[in-house]
Design an enzyme around this catalytic site. Structure first.
Site, PDB file in Angstrom:
ATOM      1  CG  ASN A   7      -5.851  70.323  14.848  1.00 50.34           C
ATOM      2  OD1 ASN A   7      -5.777  71.524  14.566  1.00 50.34           O
ATOM      3  ND2 ASN A   7      -5.991  69.899  16.090  1.00 50.34           N
ATOM      4  CD  GLU A  34      -6.654  73.043  18.127  1.00 50.96           C
ATOM      5  OE1 GLU A  34      -6.716  74.056  18.849  1.00 50.96           O
ATOM      6  OE2 GLU A  34      -5.621  72.380  17.968  1.00 50.96           O
ATOM      7  CG  ASP A 147      -5.796  66.368  17.547  1.00 48.03           C
ATOM      8  OD1 ASP A 147      -5.259  65.349  18.059  1.00 48.03           O
ATOM      9  OD2 ASP A 147      -5.448  67.535  17.812  1.00 48.03           O
ATOM     10  CG  ASN A 149      -4.871  65.958  21.535  1.00 43.79           C
ATOM     11  OD1 ASN A 149      -3.730  66.278  21.189  1.00 43.79           O
ATOM     12  ND2 ASN A 149      -5.897  66.802  21.484  1.00 43.79           N
ATOM     13  CG  ASP A 218      -3.892  64.542  13.653  1.00 46.60           C
ATOM     14  OD1 ASP A 218      -4.813  65.310  13.957  1.00 46.60           O
ATOM     15  OD2 ASP A 218      -2.684  64.749  13.934  1.00 46.60           O
ATOM     16  CG  ASP A 247       0.283  72.418  15.643  1.00 49.26           C
ATOM     17  OD1 ASP A 247      -0.820  72.471  15.065  1.00 49.26           O
ATOM     18  OD2 ASP A 247       0.399  72.567  16.877  1.00 49.26           O
ATOM     19  CG  HIS A 248      -2.348  68.622  14.000  1.00 44.88           C
ATOM     20  ND1 HIS A 248      -2.585  67.467  14.723  1.00 44.88           N
ATOM     21  CD2 HIS A 248      -2.387  69.640  14.899  1.00 44.88           C
ATOM     22  CE1 HIS A 248      -2.762  67.780  15.998  1.00 44.88           C
ATOM     23  NE2 HIS A 248      -2.644  69.090  16.133  1.00 44.88           N
TER      24      HIS A 248
END
Length: 256
Positions: A7, A34, A147, A149, A218, A247-248
Site C-alpha cells: 500500500n 492506494e 491491504d 485492514n 497487509d 505508512d505501510h
DNA sequence: ATGGTCGTTGCACGA
C-alpha cells in the site's frame, strides 16, 4: 517467482520510493494499493521503462489498485466480477501473471465499529469471496494480496488490549476474512513465520514505527498449489524508513 | 499529557 504487495499511500508522492524499491527488490509481480490516481494519470511509462506491464483500476484522489508484472499480464478484470452492481470505489483488480491469477485488493477501512463504512467493509469481503468463486478455481495458482485492514489474530497487533472494541480486530471482521480464506487460500507470511510482533503498517504519528507499535494488515493469500511453492516471506521494514515513506511496508513472497 | 502525522483538498476529513 517473487510476488509482493504494498500500500503506497499515494503513488504521486511515493513514485520515487516505489521506483527505487522495484529496482532493488525486482519483484516479478507487485500488487499496489492506494495509488490515489485516475487511470489517465497513472505513470505507465515509468513502470514500462522498468520492465513492467500494469493493470490499474483508479478513481482519482482516493483508493486505486494495480497489478504490475514483468512475467506477462492478461485477462484484466477491474472491479468485482460477481454480477452485482459495480462497487463505486476502486478497490480490486485482477490479472493473470506468469500462470498465477493475481488479485490486488484494498479492503475498506471500516472507520468505526457499527459505522456504515464498517458494514460496507463486511459486505465488501463477502463480495470478494463471490468474486473468487466467479473468476478462479481453488485448485489453480491463485494469489489475493493487498491491504486487508484486518489483523488476522492477536499476534498481529502490538497490544491487543489497546485495540479492544476497535475496527481491524473484531470477530466479525476476522470471520469475514476467514470466509475468504475458506475458499482455498493460505496466509503465506503467517504460514512461514509464527511469532507475533511482525507488522506491515505503523501510524505516522507519535513515533509508532520506532516504538514498534504496528499491525500486520497487509496479507498475501495463496492457493494451496502456490503456498507449497513458498521458499521465503518477508516484510520489508526498510521501506518504512527514510524520506517520505508510506505508512505501510511491502510484503514479499518468493516461490520456487 | 488521551495528543501526535500524513495525503488529499481547500481552510476539514479520511487513514
Amino acid at each position: 517467482m517473487r510476488i509482493a504487495t504494498w500500500n503506497v499511500n499515494s503513488l504521486k508522492v511515493r513514485l520515487p520510493r516505489v521506483e527505487a524499491w522495484l529496482d532493488e527488490v525486482r519483484p516479478d509481480v507487485l500488487c499496489m494499493q492506494e495509488t490515489k490516481l485516475a487511470d489517465d494519470a497513472f505513470p505507465h511509462l515509468t513502470f514500462g521503462a522498468l520492465g513492467y506491464e500494469v493493470a490499474h483500476h483508479g478513481q482519482g484522489q482516493w483508493n486505486g489498485v494495480a497489478v504490475l508484472s514483468r512475467v506477462g499480464l492478461e485477462g484484466v478484470i477491474a472491479g468485482f466480477a460477481d454480477g452485482a452492481p459495480p462497487d463505486p470505489e476502486a478497490r480490486i483488480v485482477t490479472a493473470r501473471c506468469g500462470g498465477v491469477l493475481v488479485t490486488s485488493v484494498y479492503v475498506p477501512n471500516g472507520r468505526a465499529v457499527g459505522h456504515d463504512h464498517y458494514h460496507y467493509k463486511l459486505a465488501w469481503l463477502g463480495r470478494l469471496r463471490t468474486h473468487l468463486e466467479a473468476t478462479a478455481d481453488p485448485a489453480d495458482d491463485v494469489v489475493v494480496a493487498g491491504d486487508f485492514n484486518i489483523a488476522p489474530d492477536d499476534r498481529d497487533v502490538y497490544d491487543p488490549a489497546a485495540f479492544a472494541g476497535t475496527t481491524h480486530v473484531t470477530p466479525a471482521e476476522r470471520e469475514a476474512l476467514a470466509a475468504v480464506e475458506a475458499w482455498g487460500l493460505v496466509d503465506a507470511f503467517r504460514a512461514r513465520w509464527s511469532e507475533g510482533g511482525l507488522f506491515s503498517w505503523w501510524d505516522y504519528r507519535a513515533g509508532d514505527f520506532h516504538q514498534g507499535r504496528g499491525m500486520r494488515i497487509d496479507l498475501l493469500l495463496a492457493s494451496a498449489s502456490v503456498a507449497e511453492r513458498v521458499t521465503w516471506a518477508v516484510i520489508d521494514r526498510n521501506a518504512r524508513k527514510g524520506q517520505q515513506p508510506s505508512d505501510h511496508a511491502p510484503v514479499v513472497v518468493d516461490l520456487a
